[in-house]
Design an enzyme around this catalytic site. Structure first.
Site, PDB file in Angstrom:
ATOM      1  N   LYS A 119      38.976  60.067  69.549  1.00  0.00           N
ATOM      2  CA  LYS A 119      39.474  59.278  70.680  1.00  0.00           C
ATOM      3  C   LYS A 119      38.780  59.800  71.933  1.00  0.00           C
ATOM      4  CE  LYS A 119      43.712  57.495  72.733  1.00  0.00           C
ATOM      5  NZ  LYS A 119      43.476  57.847  74.122  1.00  0.00           N
ATOM      6  N   CYS A 433      56.554  75.646 114.141  1.00  0.00           N
ATOM      7  CA  CYS A 433      55.604  76.359 113.281  1.00  0.00           C
ATOM      8  C   CYS A 433      54.295  75.555 113.227  1.00  0.00           C
ATOM      9  CB  CYS A 433      56.195  76.492 111.881  1.00  0.00           C
ATOM     10  SG  CYS A 433      55.033  77.094 110.662  1.00  0.00           S
TER      11      CYS A 433
HETATM   12  S1  IVH Z   1      40.884  51.526  69.309  1.00  0.00           S
HETATM   13  C1  IVH Z   1      43.686  48.116  68.968  1.00  0.00           C
HETATM   14  N1  IVH Z   1      39.223  53.555  69.107  1.00  0.00           N
HETATM   15  O1  IVH Z   1      42.151  54.759  73.576  1.00  0.00           O
HETATM   16  C2  IVH Z   1      42.702  49.224  69.074  1.00  0.00           C
HETATM   17  N2  IVH Z   1      40.437  53.284  71.127  1.00  0.00           N
HETATM   18  O2  IVH Z   1      45.140  54.286  73.496  1.00  0.00           O
HETATM   19  C3  IVH Z   1      42.758  49.889  70.388  1.00  0.00           C
HETATM   20  N3  IVH Z   1      39.915  54.949  72.816  1.00  0.00           N
HETATM   21  O3  IVH Z   1      42.370  51.754  75.336  1.00  0.00           O
HETATM   22  C4  IVH Z   1      41.711  50.826  70.684  1.00  0.00           C
HETATM   23  N4  IVH Z   1      38.424  56.064  71.666  1.00  0.00           N
HETATM   24  O4  IVH Z   1      40.408  53.273  75.768  1.00  0.00           O
HETATM   25  C5  IVH Z   1      40.114  52.910  69.883  1.00  0.00           C
HETATM   26  N5  IVH Z   1      37.707  55.282  68.799  1.00  0.00           N
HETATM   27  C6  IVH Z   1      38.585  54.633  69.575  1.00  0.00           C
HETATM   28  C7  IVH Z   1      38.881  55.061  70.886  1.00  0.00           C
HETATM   29  C8  IVH Z   1      39.827  54.349  71.615  1.00  0.00           C
HETATM   30  C9  IVH Z   1      39.068  55.977  72.824  1.00  0.00           C
HETATM   31  C10 IVH Z   1      40.813  54.597  73.936  1.00  0.00           C
HETATM   32  C11 IVH Z   1      40.683  53.185  74.406  1.00  0.00           C
HETATM   33  C12 IVH Z   1      42.022  52.564  74.243  1.00  0.00           C
HETATM   34  C13 IVH Z   1      42.922  53.749  74.164  1.00  0.00           C
HETATM   35  C14 IVH Z   1      44.099  53.411  73.288  1.00  0.00           C
END
Ligand code: IVH
Length: 671
Positions: A119, A433
């Site tokens: 992520k 102050c």
């Molecule tokens: S999938 C329905 N994959 O995390 C699928 N998100 O909390 C939604 N993000 O808004 C997203 N890396 O900004 C997905 N490998 C990844 C990701 C990812 C970062 C972020 C993205 C999303 C947020 C979701």
């Protein structure tokens, strides 16, 4: 060269350069030297200058950054950009898998195949390609509508301007734009050199860069992208998420190399735990793992809630701890006189940002955690969460450590401090102050208070130092010639300041009351009081009971008001203000002025519970205010929810008013 020859050469160069960009930025496997690349680019640029009508929509010269714009247009996402439910540890991950199976009617002993992806801690964007050409790039916004940042995204070298192979007629690519840590460090070093405020972490820097109104600034920051999915796609379907990713790869989009397909939640768990330890090896920030069910059929059966799809979860890495030394414990004095101990530490990079200060809240907390000056301490931080000293390490003491005691006298003016037992707080009671005076004077001129343009901290400090002003009401007797004497102040800006002061005389009771800087009295309370009383004199004369009878005014605020007006230095304050020509009466709001939040700047931090961040931002923008991402001297309010981080800390350091989500909603519902 005639038009036709130029067209041919421009086409050739555009395709060649796009291909070599792909080799270099996406595959990380260049075929030609940088010089050869630059030479082609220079030739293309020259040709496009001579034949501007021949420039193609996917020309790599667009990457250098277009003209700045005033604001971003709104973009409706054809398919909403959802967010994800979170799992905070491996048990919650297993629970997610169980829930999903239950929901789609699978047996608990069957296994679901998942795709695990890092992520990336950046900014979600959507890239729309039509007939293979990038036509639009947008931020996520509230998930349904985002901002059109096409010109900025074109400057990101790993985003293809034209897709490869055989692209579908329409494809929206979803991905995360991020800033590699070394690039983040380079930018911050450069900013430090220029005397600019550094970015707290790579994500803030990426977000700030992508939402730049001037694309040439975006272009100067080497942003990168990892793509992880699609929105609207015409003419193609997939059976699995892996197939979807494969298509993205074949179109020339950049994927994270650590994507892994697994057969069960147990294997997904291994991946998550493995990366918990390994993430520091990456040169970009990741804040967890996204675990997605691979089968599109299963995804459809599972569906989504308002939070996000039931078939995916974001496994969040636990908070990170770091060890450092407390070099000193400083005491800061706020406008209200409150003294706050702040630990000044040997700077450490922890979970994405460099931390050197941590608020210790009050003396009791310092004692409870037994934090001494010189101690080794454990600092904890998670994502945007406020860094906190968890504990000291007494076993590491060498004997030279010093126990902290709240000073008996204000560190700035030397007045004996007061202890406010029920709040375990310490306050400097001296309204004169210098620390309090300065923040009071700038507060007085703040946009939510008397709104005096040009009365920033630097000017206010000089006015106080030169004895031109002692208390805010003295502003109204300043002469333009006196102001013109200040450093870096010309005649014209002096006159502007005088005019702005003049104009502020008539802001009326609500703003005036807030401007006085009475402890606990925020904008909302000021609004309620001014609904109820018609002049400052009535409020000064009101008893505790009379004040408490006003809706939303509790004993704390009422007591503080009574206390304020009973101080000798505030004797006859309403009369003194009136004598300076300040309107101390309620002004009936007219339709035009003062009924909205025009010109106010807010920052949201932490999570909101009653609305999404994007909804909140939209709300304030509709009221004429601005929601920005970083806290600075120009910020009027910080709205902090659970998990609020370094922004909250900074707001407190700067003495900016902090609102809870409810207080914020109250404030906007007044309008
Ligand atoms: S999938 C329905 N994959 O995390 C699928 N998100 O909390 C939604 N993000 O808004 C997203 N890396 O900004 C997905 N490998 C990844 C990701 C990812 C970062 C972020 C993205 C999303 C947020 C979701």
């Amino acid at each position: 060269m005639d038009q036709e020859q130029a067209r041919q050469r421009i086409d050739e160069l555009t395709d060649e350069i796009n291909y070599h960009s792909y080799r270099y930025y996406v595959l990380d496997d260049p075929e030609i030297s940088d010089q050869q690349f630059d030479a082609m680019l220079a030739e293309l640029q020259e040709l496009e200058e001579r034949f501007p009508e021949l420039q193609r929509a996917d020309s790599p010269t667009m990457r250098v950054g277009a003209e700045p714009s005033d604001q971003f247009a709104t973009v409706e996402h054809a398919v909403p950009m959802l967010s994800l439910d979170k799992s905070f540890d491996d048990n919650e991950l297993i629970e997610f898998d169980r829930r999903l199976k239950r929901h789609v009617g699978m047996d608990s002993d069957e296994s679901i195949a998942y795709v695990c992806e890092l992520k990336i801690d950046g900014l979600a964007v959507s890239l729309r390609y039509e007939e293979g050409t990038l036509v639009q790039g947008a931020t996520r916004g509230d998930g349904r509508r985002g901002e059109d940042i096409t010109a900025n995204l074109r400057t990101v070298r790993s985003i293809p301007l034209r897709l490869r192979s055989d692209p579908p007629p329409v494809v929206e690519v979803r991905g995360e734009v991020f800033l590699p840590v070394p690039e983040f460090e380079r930018i911050n070093a450069e900013r430090a050199e220029n005397g600019e405020e550094p970015f707290a972490n790579p994500r803030n820097c990426a977000a700030g860069s992508v939402r730049q109104l001037d694309p040439s600034i975006t272009a100067s920051r080497r942003l990168d992208i990892f793509c992880f999915g699609t929105g609207e796609v015409e003419g193609t379907t997939f059976d699995t998420h892996l197939e979807e990713l494969e298509m993205l790869r074949s179109l020339g989009l950049r994927l994270n190399p650590h994507v892994m397909a697994v057969d069960s939640v147990e294997e997904a768990r291994e991946y998550c735990l493995g990366w918990t330890d390994k993430r520091s090896e990456l040169d970009y920030e990741v804040d967890g793992v996204v675990v997605k069910a691979d089968s599109v059929h299963l995804q459809k059966r599972a569906g989504a809630t308002s939070h996000g799809p039931r078939w995916a979860t974001a496994f969040k890495f636990p908070a990170v701890e770091a060890q450092t030394t407390v070099k000193d414990i400083e005491v800061t004095v706020a406008r209200t006189g409150q003294l706050t101990p702040v630990a000044v530490m040997e700077p450490v990079f922890v979970d994405g940002s460099t931390v050197s200060r941590a608020i210790l809240h009050n003396e009791d907390e310092v004692a409870r955690k037994d934090i001494r000056i010189g101690d080794q301490v454990i600092l904890r931080k998670a994502g945007d969460v406020i860094p906190e000293i968890v504990k000291s390490l007494p076993e590491r003491r060498t004997g030279g450590e010093k126990v902290f005691r709240m000073p008996d006298d204000c560190p700035v003016c030397g007045t004996e401090v007061e202890r406010v037992e029920e709040r375990v707080a310490t306050r400097c009671p001296n309204l004169n102050c210098p620390a309090r005076r300065l923040s009071l004077l700038t507060h007085w001129g703040g946009r939510q208070a008397m709104d005096i343009d040009g009365l920033g901290e630097v000017v206010a400090a000089q006015l106080l130092e030169r004895g031109l002003v002692e208390r805010p009401e003295d502003l109204y007797e300043l002469a333009a010639e006196e102001v013109a004497e200040l450093e870096r102040m010309g005649e014209k800006s002096a006159q502007n300041l005088i005019d702005a002061i003049e104009e502020s005389r008539d802001r009326g009771l609500e703003r005036l009351l807030f401007a006085l800087g009475i402890l606990h009295l925020g904008r909302t309370a000021a609004a309620r009081l001014s609904d109820h009383f018609s002049s400052l004199r009535e409020i000064a004369d009101a008893s505790q009971e009379e004040l408490e009878a006003v809706p939303e005014i509790g004993p704390k605020i009422a007591g503080s008001i009574v206390d304020f007006f009973s101080r000798p230095e505030n004797e006859h304050l309403p009369e003194r203000l009136e004598a300076r020509g300040i309107n101390i009466r309620r002004v009936e709001p007219d339709e035009e002025a003062g009924t909205d939040l025009t010109g106010v700047t807010l920052v949201f931090t932490g999570s909101l519970e009653k609305m999404t961040r994007a909804e909140a931002e939209e709300l304030v923008e509709n009221l004429g205010a601005r929601a920005t991402s970083s806290v600075s001297g120009n910020t009027d309010y910080v709205v902090a929810g659970p998990g609020a981080g370094s922004k909250l800390e900074k707001a407190r350091d700067l003495g900016i008013e902090v609102l809870t989500e409810d207080e914020f909603l109250d404030m906007v519902s007044d309008r």
